[in-house]
Design an enzyme around this catalytic site. Structure first.
Site, PDB file in Angstrom:
ATOM      1  N   SER A 266       0.771  -1.287  -0.021  1.00 32.28           N
ATOM      2  CA  SER A 266      -0.022   0.114  -0.027  1.00 32.28           C
ATOM      3  C   SER A 266       0.940   1.099   0.245  1.00 32.28           C
ATOM      4  CB  SER A 266      -1.005   0.034   1.294  1.00 32.28           C
ATOM      5  OG  SER A 266      -1.931  -0.853   1.167  1.00 32.28           O
ATOM      6  N   SER A 297      -4.697  -5.765  -5.750  1.00 31.82           N
ATOM      7  CA  SER A 297      -4.150  -4.616  -5.127  1.00 31.82           C
ATOM      8  C   SER A 297      -4.513  -4.695  -3.461  1.00 31.82           C
ATOM      9  CB  SER A 297      -5.120  -3.255  -5.535  1.00 31.82           C
ATOM     10  OG  SER A 297      -6.401  -3.163  -5.027  1.00 31.82           O
ATOM     11  N   ASP A 298      -4.362  -3.652  -2.736  1.00 33.83           N
ATOM     12  CA  ASP A 298      -4.643  -3.423  -1.451  1.00 33.83           C
ATOM     13  C   ASP A 298      -5.848  -2.650  -1.404  1.00 33.83           C
ATOM     14  OD1 ASP A 298      -5.067  -3.947   1.092  1.00 33.83           O
ATOM     15  OD2 ASP A 298      -2.822  -3.677   1.616  1.00 33.83           O
ATOM     16  N   TRP A 299      -6.348  -2.399  -0.200  1.00 32.20           N
ATOM     17  CA  TRP A 299      -7.699  -1.567  -0.129  1.00 32.20           C
ATOM     18  C   TRP A 299      -7.831  -0.243  -0.872  1.00 32.20           C
ATOM     19  CZ3 TRP A 299     -12.143  -3.391   2.714  1.00 32.20           C
ATOM     20  CH2 TRP A 299     -13.117  -2.408   2.950  1.00 32.20           C
ATOM     21  N   ASP A 301      -6.463   1.295  -3.048  1.00 31.41           N
ATOM     22  CA  ASP A 301      -4.986   1.786  -3.249  1.00 31.41           C
ATOM     23  C   ASP A 301      -4.809   2.609  -4.661  1.00 31.41           C
ATOM     24  OD1 ASP A 301      -3.858   2.001  -0.848  1.00 31.41           O
ATOM     25  OD2 ASP A 301      -3.373  -0.353  -1.115  1.00 31.41           O
TER      26      ASP A 301
END
Length: 728
Positions: A266, A297-299, A301
């Site tokens: 992130s 991906s992360d949250w 991002d």
């Protein structure tokens, strides 16, 4: 590793799990390509999007599956779904989860292109932690203290078993980041500071989860664990040498173990957000490390490139940069529609090629084919296995005794227990427990069943010991009771938190807890401190020096209280050893066991070094040997229990490298030997050290580096023993 793989196969056979991937890479891709060839542009964009579970629940954040969930599926066309901590179907029970996810699977098969359902992903990072009825294990930092990859693999398989019972296919675990700065809020999610020791744990977790039928995610690639000032998602400045020597080995081990997906960091590295870095997500991950799976991906991002980093002017440009860098699937829970529109505009405007979109969609579909989602499969009924005995054994292996003036074990007299952690499920479980910020936070009120310290000490006291417990809020009554006690057990700890909310820039406990410790020490009675925390904590020196005993319990999980009672009463020992370097002051943050000598030729001594821990017994090492093998060095040592109690001897094997023109650790941790021994028992232990663990990465300050095993003498240390070999 042979023991680990054998155990994995045995357990897989017992529970009927089918290991993933279920198809070879070529078979899965063939199945996926047949679906891809039928998809429209909008359907491909849907495949590379991940929608939040609450989009399909009645009433939003927590509720039953909505009557119009099928229509929502048809509109969003998501390739994946996920839940954030604290969002749950109703009823929030294992059966409720199983029924809801089985229903969403059926809706996906009915409404999504090719009848391929959305894959469901979750953060099951120490058991299936979002489900109140599931067993929760020590967080990774505690498992790192056990230095037992076989145990980590067993816990991973048990977690997979519970996930499959609830129709969960994909785990956003394990964390392959290093714990190098304890101020960082996710320090407790790591297995520790040392690259190769963490690599062994990561490989075990991947093997265990995927043998149990659940896809794994290595996270967060790469450098997430070394943010500036110890603040979550801050920029990490990483040299090529440090990248290869420190940060890549755990990811490399996880990839070699077969991890099916990787999650992007992130944060940023050297001023470039990783979600927009082709050099990291494509050249390094796929080119150098050879990863062939799914990059997620992360949250939110990609949005963060616009809103936080401000490196891209709008979502269309940010989307194009991320997808071109190597993001295949975007975790976009808050606004799937906005992302879909941005990606479509980027493709139609030529910023993302149709070939790149096809590649990303194919990877998502191949991932799902490998999980068996393109075929009918048995559904879990929500019946969880009772894993509490495993949780208790795991907690027992983590416990680390730092100080003891013979006040432990507790064998007789009046024991008073106090402190906020003595009866707190929230503190004992830490973050990522029911809610992502921990029990008691968020919109889910459930509190899981937890064995707490005070209850366990009272319930299992041996003959001759009487136990009373008083909360620290009743200070006058507490101090009066303390005056009549023979020993005071004070249980302190950090409030549960996750990510940036868990940053602790001063490595301190709340002032009220420090004052409690000061007050009970003021009674003059022996004080045993039990600390439940996700990092080393700095206590005032005048308090630290007056402790009669000090136990680091980490975040011990569902059975932490029972395990602690066994150890405090002497029914068990303290097998745990620190998986990190414990600084004595804030100025020593960043001191690690592999820190090389610098210009002054000396480094400060930490309060407790990596691998430190005491027990109720003592050990002696003799006959250290090192023998060159075809692919490395085999190091062996004889360990004898010289005390009067059974205990676990654990020794970190370190290597000193010959001069290579670059700064190298005086002693680089490369492996571990460990055995439980009875009084007087001795055993010869050995560990294979592959050549890659002995590589030096040479190059100039701003140029590329090249890893190689430098010819010359290598000195291995195990306890008090050293052994020397020459490598050509």
């Amino acid at each position: 590793m042979r023991r680990l793989l054998t155990a994995a196969l045995v357990l897989a056979g017992v529970v009927g799990a089918q290991a993933v991937p279920r198809l070879t890479g070529a078979e899965a891709e063939t199945r996926a390509r047949a679906v891809l060839d039928t998809l429209t542009l909008d359907e491909k964009i849907g495949q590379v999007s991940m929608a939040h579970l609450f989009r399909f629940l009645e009433g939003g954040r927590s509720g039953p599956v909505a009557p119009n969930a099928g229509d929502i599926f048809s509109r969003l066309r998501p390739g994946a779904t996920l839940n954030g901590g604290g969002d749950a179907p109703q009823p929030n029970t294992p059966r409720g989860w199983a029924d809801a996810l089985r229903g969403l699977d059926a809706l996906g098969r009915q409404t999504l292109p090719g009848s391929v359902p959305a894959v469901f992903g979750t953060d099951a990072v120490h058991g299936v932690n979002n489900v109140p009825g599931a067993t929760l294990y020590p967080h990774n930092l505690g498992l790192g203290a056990a230095f037992d990859p076989a145990l980590t693999g067993e816990i991973a398989r048990a977690t997979a078993q519970d996930m499959r019972a609830m129709n969960m296919d994909w785990n956003f675990s394990p964390v392959a980041d290093l714990g190098r700065d304890p101020r960082w809020g996710r320090f407790y999610e790591t297995f520790g500071e040392s690259p190769w020791l963490v690599a062994d744990q990561v490989a075990a977790a991947v093997t265990g989860l995927q043998a149990g039928g659940v896809a794994t995610t290595l996270k967060h690639f790469v450098g997430y664990g070394s943010p500036g000032l110890g603040r979550d998602r801050a920029d990490a400045e990483i040299s090529q040498k440090a990248l290869h020597e420190l940060y890549l080995p755990p990811f490399k081990a996880g990839i070699q173990a077969g991890a099916m997906s990787v999650m992007a960091n992130s944060g940023s590295v050297n001023g470039i957000p990783v979600h927009a870095s082709n050099a990291i997500l494509t050249d390094l991950l796929r080119g150098e490390l050879g990863f062939k799976g799914l990059v997620v991906s992360d949250w939110n991002d990609i949005d963060r490139l616009v809103t936080v980093y401000r490196t891209h002017a709008d979502l269309v440009r940010a989307t194009a940069a991320s997808v071109n860098a190597g993001i295949d699937l975007y975790m976009v829970p808050n606004d799937v529609e906005q992302y879909a529109a941005a990606l479509k505009e980027a493709v139609e405007g030529g910023q993302v090629s149709p070939a790149r979109l096809d590649e990303a969609a194919l990877r998502v579909l191949t991932f799902k084919a490998g999980l068996g989602l393109m075929d009918a499969r048995p559904a879990g009924g929500g019946v969880l296995t009772d894993h509490r005995a495993l949780a208790r054994r795991a907690a027992a292996e983590t416990l680390t005794l730092l100080e003891n003036d013979q006040s432990l074990p507790l064998r007789k007299g009046r024991v008073l227990v106090t402190g906020p952690a003595m009866d707190s499920a929230a503190i004992g479980l830490g973050g990522w427990s029911v809610n992502w910020q921990g029990v008691g936070k968020g919109n889910v009120p459930d509190v899981p069943k937890v064995s707490t310290l005070a209850t366990a000490l009272k319930a299992t006291a041996p003959v001759g010991v009487t136990v009373s417990a008083l909360p620290d809020g009743k200070r006058e009554a507490l101090l009066k009771a303390a005056a009549n006690a023979d020993t005071i057990v004070v249980a302190l700890g950090e409030a549960p938190a996750a990510e940036s909310q868990a940053n602790n820039p001063t490595l301190a406990l709340p002032p009220a807890q420090v004052q409690l410790l000061r007050d009970v020490l003021g009674t003059g009675k022996p004080v045993v401190l039990v600390l439940m925390a996700g990092r080393p904590i700095l206590l005032p020196e005048d308090l630290q020096s007056r402790l009669s005993a000090f136990v680091m319990a980490y975040l011990p999980g569902s059975e932490g209280g029972a395990a602690l009672a066994d150890a405090l009463y002497g029914r068990a020992g303290f097998p745990g050893r620190l998986p990190f370097t414990w600084p004595g002051t804030l100025g020593e943050v960043g001191l690690t066991a592999d820190r090389p000598p610098e210009g002054a030729g000396e480094a400060p001594l930490p309060l407790y070094p990596l691998g430190f821990g005491r027990d109720y017994t003592s050990f002696r090492t003799t006959d250290g040997q090192a023998v060159v093998t075809a692919d490395g060095v085999r190091v062996s040592v004889t360990v004898q229990n010289t005390g009067k109690a059974t205990g676990t001897g654990t020794y970190i094997v370190t290597a000193s490298l010959p001069p290579a023109g670059t700064l190298e650790a005086v002693r680089r941790p490369v492996g571990v030997v460990r055995a439980a021994l009875k009084p007087g028992e001795s055993r010869t232990l050995s560990v294979a050290v592959p050549l890659e663990r002995l590589e030096a990465f040479a190059g100039d300050a701003f140029g590329p580096v090249m890893g190689s095993v430098v010819p010359g003498p290598y000195i291995f240390q195990i306890g008090d023993e050293t052994a020397r070999v020459n490598l050509p």
